[in-house]
Design an enzyme around this catalytic site. Sequence first.
Site, PDB file in Angstrom:
ATOM      1  N   ASP A 103       0.479  -0.983  -0.289  1.00  0.00           N
ATOM      2  CA  ASP A 103       0.020  -0.478   0.218  1.00  0.00           C
ATOM      3  C   ASP A 103       1.004   1.389  -0.206  1.00  0.00           C
ATOM      4  O   ASP A 103       1.928   1.281   1.146  1.00  0.00           O
ATOM      5  CB  ASP A 103      -0.540  -0.195   1.248  1.00  0.00           C
ATOM      6  CG  ASP A 103      -2.004   1.192   0.803  1.00  0.00           C
ATOM      7  OD1 ASP A 103      -2.667   0.851   0.084  1.00  0.00           O
ATOM      8  OD2 ASP A 103      -2.130   1.752   2.064  1.00  0.00           O
ATOM      9  N   GLU A 110       1.731  -0.910  -4.858  1.00  0.00           N
ATOM     10  CA  GLU A 110       0.384   0.516  -5.509  1.00  0.00           C
ATOM     11  C   GLU A 110       1.516   2.124  -5.555  1.00  0.00           C
ATOM     12  O   GLU A 110       1.743   2.438  -4.286  1.00  0.00           O
ATOM     13  CB  GLU A 110       0.347   0.451  -3.871  1.00  0.00           C
ATOM     14  CG  GLU A 110      -1.701   1.726  -4.450  1.00  0.00           C
ATOM     15  CD  GLU A 110      -1.890   2.433  -3.743  1.00  0.00           C
ATOM     16  OE1 GLU A 110      -3.295   2.877  -3.885  1.00  0.00           O
ATOM     17  OE2 GLU A 110      -1.485   2.673  -2.578  1.00  0.00           O
TER      18      GLU A 110
END
Length: 556
Positions: free
Chosen positions: A232, A297
Amino acid sequence: MSDAPMSAKTAAETTAPAETTMPAETTAPAETKKASWLHNAVGYEVYIRSFADSTGNGIGDLTGITQRLEYLAWLGIDIVWITPCYPSPMADHGYDVADYVDIEPIFGDLQAMQALIDRAHELGLRVVLDIVPNHSSNQHRWFRSAVEDPTGPHRDYYLWRDPAPDGGPPNNWVAHFGGPAWTLDEASGQYYCHLFLPEQPDLNWRNPALRAEFEQTLEFWFERGIDGFRIDVAHALIKDSEFRDNPQTADPAGITHPRDQFRCFEHRYDLEQPESLEIFREWRRIAERYDSALIGETYVLEPAGLANLVPGDGLHLGFWFAPMQMPWTAPDITKTLRETSARLGDRVGWVQSSHDESRPATRFGGGDLGRNRSLAFAAMLFGLPGVPFIYQGEELGLEDGVVPPELRSDPIATRNPGAVGRDVCRTPMPWGPGRNLGFSSADQTWLPLGHGVEDSVEWQRQNPDAHVHKMRSLLRFRRELRDLDPEVTWLEAPEGVVAFQRGDHLFALNTHDEATDFAPGGMWSVVHRTGTGSAARSVPSIHIEGTETVAARRVG
Ligand code: GLC
């Protein structure tokens, strides 16, 4: 069960890091050192809260996923990426992690996770967990200890600064979810940094002890057999050491959506700091011991910036998010794909949907038009080097669900009056007829249902013309493309058509509603089409229906 099970885990081969400054027209060499199985795989994102609820509490869970793995194997995907399932107060629905090495009780426990991993492997599927290293929850013991004991070892796990001379935040950074990126801790008189919610304090990646904690976390999960991590906010772990102000490029006053406020600054000092690369190099060394993949990400909308973050010796893949912002025209589609493909080669994770964005069937025009466009675009992504990921429900051609304001749950919506937020793409997965469309036996699901029975998996599986069969057939076709020449050549094509060639294969997307003919030179046999036209053999001119992608093989 997928028809071509993946190879057993083997040690990844060693190659030098790839160039980061390639000219736009050149295809990057496919020499990236990578997890052996990642090559040619297709991923599937499971948003755990909305996938399948096995306990009847209205929220999806791990056992729910395990029970549906056969469906994913039938569909023909290779990798299941599961959004965060760790203990969390759920301020951001799991992206606020309170313990990186356990399971949130709503979602199950470590045993349920093991059962999931084992069943996935039996079915030939790989499991990728979502790790959230940019920030923890403010309920993580590290942050609690950092607040309670400012002189203790955990204080420096986070980013603390004294106030500006006027007593306000230390710099002008803004949070993705609205407001300043700083919150005052009154007891100590210092501010802490958070690029997202105040409940998501950013971790200090310059601290070696913090780095060691995460390396142990990776090993904890690798030892349990997972095959990789989706990382993330991989573009923001390290911040400017001097915390300088970002240059402001527009006035955020009067702008309601926090994303648009965020875009009023050039993020020179809070995002994309080159020191982040060293973290992923260290992680890569660990991942390679387990033949596992690191998928970032990487929310960077410039191909050059993305290539810098994924140079080949750290992250295996970086997601490219520009398709989520792309208007439906041939020049925009070419612009979105061509340079990124050239710079990253097989190091790109291709996505057109996720749990953070309006669904592509909606964005691309809604109804059958939106669905067909999304499928045609998927076929182009499937034809390029790299790893495509689909998001749950994309295979069903789902549009956004309707979530009335009083039922909204995403903090972007609940904390920013006027902002719609991300709930629309997170409504429960429609599985079949019956209560809550087979998602849950609860009286009420955590978000309202967003779809009808005719959208559901069961209904679509029984209808040969349904979208799920088109996606499944595309996934099957993708398996035939294994080891296609990595070199991509973009072709001159009729107006409205985007086309490229890889080895003896050609992919052509007709963005217009009307059919067209494309004669690229030579003789071609159609090997796949996303629309309904016939499979022509040995023709000089390829007929492409409106809103369709055709793949053809050169036969002369
Ligand atoms: C990523 C996630 C998003 C989350 C944010 C903060 O962008 O995809 O859902 O809110 O990070 O962790």
